[in-house]
Design a protein around this motif. Structure first.
Motif, PDB file in Angstrom:
ATOM      1  N   SER A   4       0.838  -1.201   0.000  1.00 58.88           N
ATOM      2  CA  SER A   4       0.000   0.000   0.000  1.00 58.88           C
ATOM      3  C   SER A   4       0.874   1.252   0.000  1.00 58.88           C
ATOM      4  CB  SER A   4      -0.909   0.014   1.227  1.00 58.88           C
ATOM      5  OG  SER A   4      -0.160   0.313   2.400  1.00 58.88           O
ATOM      6  N   TYR A   5       0.258   2.346  -0.292  1.00 57.77           N
ATOM      7  CA  TYR A   5       0.947   3.645  -0.225  1.00 57.77           C
ATOM      8  C   TYR A   5       1.520   3.861   1.167  1.00 57.77           C
ATOM      9  CZ  TYR A   5       1.402   8.701   0.350  1.00 57.77           C
ATOM     10  OH  TYR A   5       1.855   9.975   0.652  1.00 57.77           O
ATOM     11  N   TRP A   6       0.735   3.494   2.194  1.00 63.68           N
ATOM     12  CA  TRP A   6       1.154   3.715   3.581  1.00 63.68           C
ATOM     13  C   TRP A   6       2.366   2.859   3.934  1.00 63.68           C
ATOM     14  CZ3 TRP A   6      -1.525   7.763   4.211  1.00 63.68           C
ATOM     15  CH2 TRP A   6      -2.839   7.853   3.729  1.00 63.68           C
ATOM     16  N   GLU A   7       2.358   1.616   3.478  1.00 62.60           N
ATOM     17  CA  GLU A   7       3.481   0.715   3.757  1.00 62.60           C
ATOM     18  C   GLU A   7       4.766   1.218   3.093  1.00 62.60           C
ATOM     19  OE1 GLU A   7       0.933  -3.450   4.143  1.00 62.60           O
ATOM     20  OE2 GLU A   7       1.529  -2.686   2.176  1.00 62.60           O
ATOM     21  N   ILE A   8       4.626   1.634   1.841  1.00 64.22           N
ATOM     22  CA  ILE A   8       5.799   2.150   1.121  1.00 64.22           C
ATOM     23  C   ILE A   8       6.319   3.418   1.781  1.00 64.22           C
ATOM     24  CG2 ILE A   8       6.604   3.112  -1.073  1.00 64.22           C
ATOM     25  CD1 ILE A   8       4.500   1.263  -2.433  1.00 64.22           C
ATOM     26  N   LYS A   9       5.407   4.333   2.094  1.00 61.20           N
ATOM     27  CA  LYS A   9       5.795   5.621   2.681  1.00 61.20           C
ATOM     28  C   LYS A   9       6.434   5.459   4.059  1.00 61.20           C
ATOM     29  CE  LYS A   9       3.709   9.927   4.402  1.00 61.20           C
ATOM     30  NZ  LYS A   9       2.437  10.653   4.610  1.00 61.20           N
ATOM     31  N   THR A  10       5.843   4.619   4.897  1.00 63.80           N
ATOM     32  CA  THR A  10       6.285   4.519   6.304  1.00 63.80           C
ATOM     33  C   THR A  10       7.536   3.669   6.475  1.00 63.80           C
ATOM     34  OG1 THR A  10       3.977   4.754   6.984  1.00 63.80           O
ATOM     35  CG2 THR A  10       5.529   3.911   8.642  1.00 63.80           C
ATOM     36  N   TRP A  11       7.611   2.550   5.751  1.00 66.61           N
ATOM     37  CA  TRP A  11       8.711   1.619   5.985  1.00 66.61           C
ATOM     38  C   TRP A  11       9.809   1.657   4.913  1.00 66.61           C
ATOM     39  CZ3 TRP A  11       3.860   0.425   7.852  1.00 66.61           C
ATOM     40  CH2 TRP A  11       3.796   0.005   9.183  1.00 66.61           C
ATOM     41  N   LEU A  12       9.465   1.955   3.687  1.00 64.27           N
ATOM     42  CA  LEU A  12      10.403   1.697   2.589  1.00 64.27           C
ATOM     43  C   LEU A  12      10.798   2.922   1.780  1.00 64.27           C
ATOM     44  CD1 LEU A  12       8.733  -1.618   1.351  1.00 64.27           C
ATOM     45  CD2 LEU A  12      10.706  -1.374   2.856  1.00 64.27           C
ATOM     46  N   THR A  13      10.515   4.119   2.270  1.00 62.67           N
ATOM     47  CA  THR A  13      10.894   5.348   1.572  1.00 62.67           C
ATOM     48  C   THR A  13      11.949   6.105   2.373  1.00 62.67           C
ATOM     49  OG1 THR A  13       8.707   5.539   0.561  1.00 62.67           O
ATOM     50  CG2 THR A  13      10.041   7.535   0.628  1.00 62.67           C
ATOM     51  N   ASN A  14      12.937   6.643   1.669  1.00 64.11           N
ATOM     52  CA  ASN A  14      14.009   7.440   2.304  1.00 64.11           C
ATOM     53  C   ASN A  14      14.731   6.664   3.405  1.00 64.11           C
ATOM     54  OD1 ASN A  14      13.374   9.699   0.666  1.00 64.11           O
ATOM     55  ND2 ASN A  14      11.765  10.319   2.112  1.00 64.11           N
ATOM     56  N   VAL A  15      15.018   5.391   3.127  1.00 65.90           N
ATOM     57  CA  VAL A  15      15.740   4.562   4.096  1.00 65.90           C
ATOM     58  C   VAL A  15      17.233   4.891   4.018  1.00 65.90           C
ATOM     59  CG1 VAL A  15      16.264   2.210   4.842  1.00 65.90           C
ATOM     60  CG2 VAL A  15      14.035   2.718   3.802  1.00 65.90           C
ATOM     61  N   ASP A  16      17.796   5.293   5.141  1.00 63.83           N
ATOM     62  CA  ASP A  16      19.219   5.651   5.173  1.00 63.83           C
ATOM     63  C   ASP A  16      20.108   4.415   5.305  1.00 63.83           C
ATOM     64  OD1 ASP A  16      19.010   8.630   5.186  1.00 63.83           O
ATOM     65  OD2 ASP A  16      17.893   8.233   7.035  1.00 63.83           O
ATOM     66  N   PHE A  17      19.746   3.531   6.227  1.00 61.15           N
ATOM     67  CA  PHE A  17      20.550   2.325   6.468  1.00 61.15           C
ATOM     68  C   PHE A  17      19.627   1.109   6.529  1.00 61.15           C
ATOM     69  CE2 PHE A  17      22.748   5.826   8.640  1.00 61.15           C
ATOM     70  CZ  PHE A  17      24.009   5.749   8.067  1.00 61.15           C
ATOM     71  N   THR A  18      19.938   0.086   5.748  1.00 60.85           N
ATOM     72  CA  THR A  18      19.237  -1.188   5.841  1.00 60.85           C
ATOM     73  C   THR A  18      20.234  -2.243   6.305  1.00 60.85           C
ATOM     74  OG1 THR A  18      17.682  -0.639   4.082  1.00 60.85           O
ATOM     75  CG2 THR A  18      17.976  -2.974   4.594  1.00 60.85           C
ATOM     76  N   ILE A  19      19.879  -2.934   7.367  1.00 62.40           N
ATOM     77  CA  ILE A  19      20.738  -3.971   7.944  1.00 62.40           C
ATOM     78  C   ILE A  19      20.089  -5.324   7.680  1.00 62.40           C
ATOM     79  CG2 ILE A  19      21.745  -4.886  10.074  1.00 62.40           C
ATOM     80  CD1 ILE A  19      21.494  -1.935  11.164  1.00 62.40           C
ATOM     81  N   VAL A  20      20.849  -6.246   7.140  1.00 58.62           N
ATOM     82  CA  VAL A  20      20.343  -7.592   6.868  1.00 58.62           C
ATOM     83  C   VAL A  20      20.768  -8.496   8.018  1.00 58.62           C
ATOM     84  CG1 VAL A  20      20.222  -9.481   5.217  1.00 58.62           C
ATOM     85  CG2 VAL A  20      20.633  -7.149   4.399  1.00 58.62           C
ATOM     86  N   GLY A  21      19.795  -8.925   8.827  1.00 53.99           N
ATOM     87  CA  GLY A  21      20.082  -9.781   9.972  1.00 53.99           C
ATOM     88  C   GLY A  21      19.802  -9.084  11.289  1.00 53.99           C
ATOM     89  N   SER A  22      18.939  -9.674  12.114  1.00 55.21           N
ATOM     90  CA  SER A  22      18.603  -9.047  13.403  1.00 55.21           C
ATOM     91  C   SER A  22      19.221  -9.804  14.568  1.00 55.21           C
ATOM     92  CB  SER A  22      17.080  -8.984  13.582  1.00 55.21           C
ATOM     93  OG  SER A  22      16.541 -10.271  13.802  1.00 55.21           O
ATOM     94  N   GLY A  23      20.412 -10.369  14.334  1.00 56.35           N
ATOM     95  CA  GLY A  23      21.135 -11.029  15.412  1.00 56.35           C
ATOM     96  C   GLY A  23      21.932 -10.035  16.240  1.00 56.35           C
ATOM     97  N   ILE A  24      22.872 -10.536  17.016  1.00 55.59           N
ATOM     98  CA  ILE A  24      23.659  -9.680  17.911  1.00 55.59           C
ATOM     99  C   ILE A  24      24.383  -8.596  17.119  1.00 55.59           C
ATOM    100  CG2 ILE A  24      25.520  -9.630  19.621  1.00 55.59           C
ATOM    101  CD1 ILE A  24      24.904 -12.568  20.221  1.00 55.59           C
ATOM    102  N   VAL A  25      24.980  -8.966  15.990  1.00 55.07           N
ATOM    103  CA  VAL A  25      25.729  -8.002  15.189  1.00 55.07           C
ATOM    104  C   VAL A  25      24.800  -6.962  14.586  1.00 55.07           C
ATOM    105  CG1 VAL A  25      27.202  -7.698  13.155  1.00 55.07           C
ATOM    106  CG2 VAL A  25      27.584  -9.625  14.682  1.00 55.07           C
ATOM    107  N   GLY A  26      23.713  -7.407  13.962  1.00 48.48           N
ATOM    108  CA  GLY A  26      22.801  -6.481  13.308  1.00 48.48           C
ATOM    109  C   GLY A  26      22.168  -5.495  14.273  1.00 48.48           C
TER     110      GLY A  26
END
Length: 371
Positions: A4-26
């Motif tokens: 949706s427009y809201w999903e794109i706008k809130t989560w996936l627009t103007n992302v500065d840093f994307t980290i792959v992995g939500s473990g200790i390092v991420g």
């Protein structure tokens, strides 16, 4: 997947840093980035419903290497390299305790013990003969002897009568640690999306296009913290290493307290919640355990149960309640790989089974790759 427009706008627009992995390092990378760039939009992508590698599946050892492991490392590393590895592990554990506090992960400084099989006389005598030398090597870090000798006070069977004791080793509750890290990250406004895995990424002049199993988006910087799964994104120098674990049901009057190592660290066990957690055995089938498949195998699980019965709990009835496995990242060298992969992509992988010890430090280093 249609967003949706809201999903794109809130989560996936103007992302500065994307980290792959939500473990200790991420997670530690995200915290470090947010501290340095408070207004940055940070997104974490996680392939599982919980961190999928080893961060929620490890044994909770706050350790930096048993005597036999250090001696084993000296066969493939210089003294200076081994000293640096231990120093980083100690610094990483100190950073983790500083970030979360001991209560948030139930850190307990019970010490660590190394056990030797009765038939393993040559290895035991070699370690005993090198104990003073290794204590001297590590003295600048600890300012006192690390390794000493203790009697078999826990009455384990079929082992040498003496343990090698490490007074600086501790244990923690892995679940509490990760829950506290996740809570800290989310309290900073850092977003985490689950059940997403990265299939491909490509750089252009100013950003990175990231293709996941569900959608594609762009980010200014991409930071990969997938450790044992690094090869799925074609990062070289890292092999997956599966670690199989089991845990007993609660045992009445369990007197065992501490973290314990056997056979150069390939077996390890500890007390937790009146139970024994026991893992390892990948050296029984190195090739077979070089996999990202999260399952257990009958030969290794059966061998763990045999050792549990014959050595650890020879006179105590027990039942196994849970079994699981975690995926580590290993390679020819023990030093973690933290480096840029391009102008806007970097990685921090190959923690060599020391994620608890160095994960916080490596995460911080990943956040500083482009400094």
């Amino acid at each position: 997947m249609d967003l949706s427009y809201w999903e794109i706008k809130t989560w996936l627009t103007n992302v500065d840093f994307t980290i792959v992995g939500s473990g200790i390092v991420g997670l530690n990378c995200a915290l470090s980035l947010k501290s340095r760039f408070p207004k940055a939009k940070i997104l974490i992508l996680e392939k599982g419903v919980l961190p999928q590698g080893a961060s929620t599946k490890n044994a909770g050892f706050a350790c930096f290497g048993s005597l036999s492991e250090i001696l084993d490392d000296l066969k493939t590393h210089t003294e200076g390299e081994v000293f640096a590895l231990v120093k980083r592990r100690v610094a990483g554990l100190a950073l983790l305790r500083e970030i979360l506090g001991d209560k948030k992960m139930n850190y307990q400084p019970f010490g660590g013990y190394e056990l030797f099989m009765k038939a393993d006389t040559a290895h035991f005598e070699c370690c005993m003969s090198k104990k003073t030398e290794i204590n001297q090597l590590l003295e600048p870090i600890f300012k006192q002897d690390v390794f000493s000798v203790k009697n078999n006070v826990f009455n384990f069977k079929n082992i040498k009568d003496k343990y090698i004791f490490n007074t600086f080793e501790g244990q923690l509750d892995t679940g509490m640690m990760m829950a506290a890290l996740l809570q800290k990250v989310q309290s900073k406004g850092i977003k985490i999306l689950y059940n997403l895995f990265v299939e491909h990424f490509s750089e252009d002049t100013h950003s990175v296009k990231v293709k996941t199993n569900l959608f594609t988006f762009s980010t200014s910087k991409l930071l990969i913290a997938t450790n044992g799964f690094a090869s799925t994104l074609h990062i070289k120098g890292v092999k997956p290493a599966r670690a199989q674990v089991l845990i007993t049901k609660p045992i009445k009057n369990l007197h065992i307290k501490g973290t314990f190592h056997m056979d150069r660290g390939f077996y390890y066990f500890r007390n937790i919640d009146h139970r024994i957690l026991f893992g390892g055995g990948r050296h029984l089938d190195f090739k077979g355990e070089e996999t990202v498949e999260m399952k257990q195998t009958e030969p290794i699980q059966s061998h763990l149960e045999t050792l549990l019965k014959e050595i650890i709990l020879p006179e105590t009835p027990f039942e196994i309640e849970h079994r699981w496995s975690g995926i580590m990242g290993v390679g020819n060298q023990k030093k973690a790989i933290v480096k840029p992969l391009g102008n806007h992509v970097s990685c921090a992988v190959r923690l060599g089974g020391m994620g608890v010890a160095i994960g916080s430090l490596v995460g911080k280093e990943l956040a500083e790759v482009w400094d």
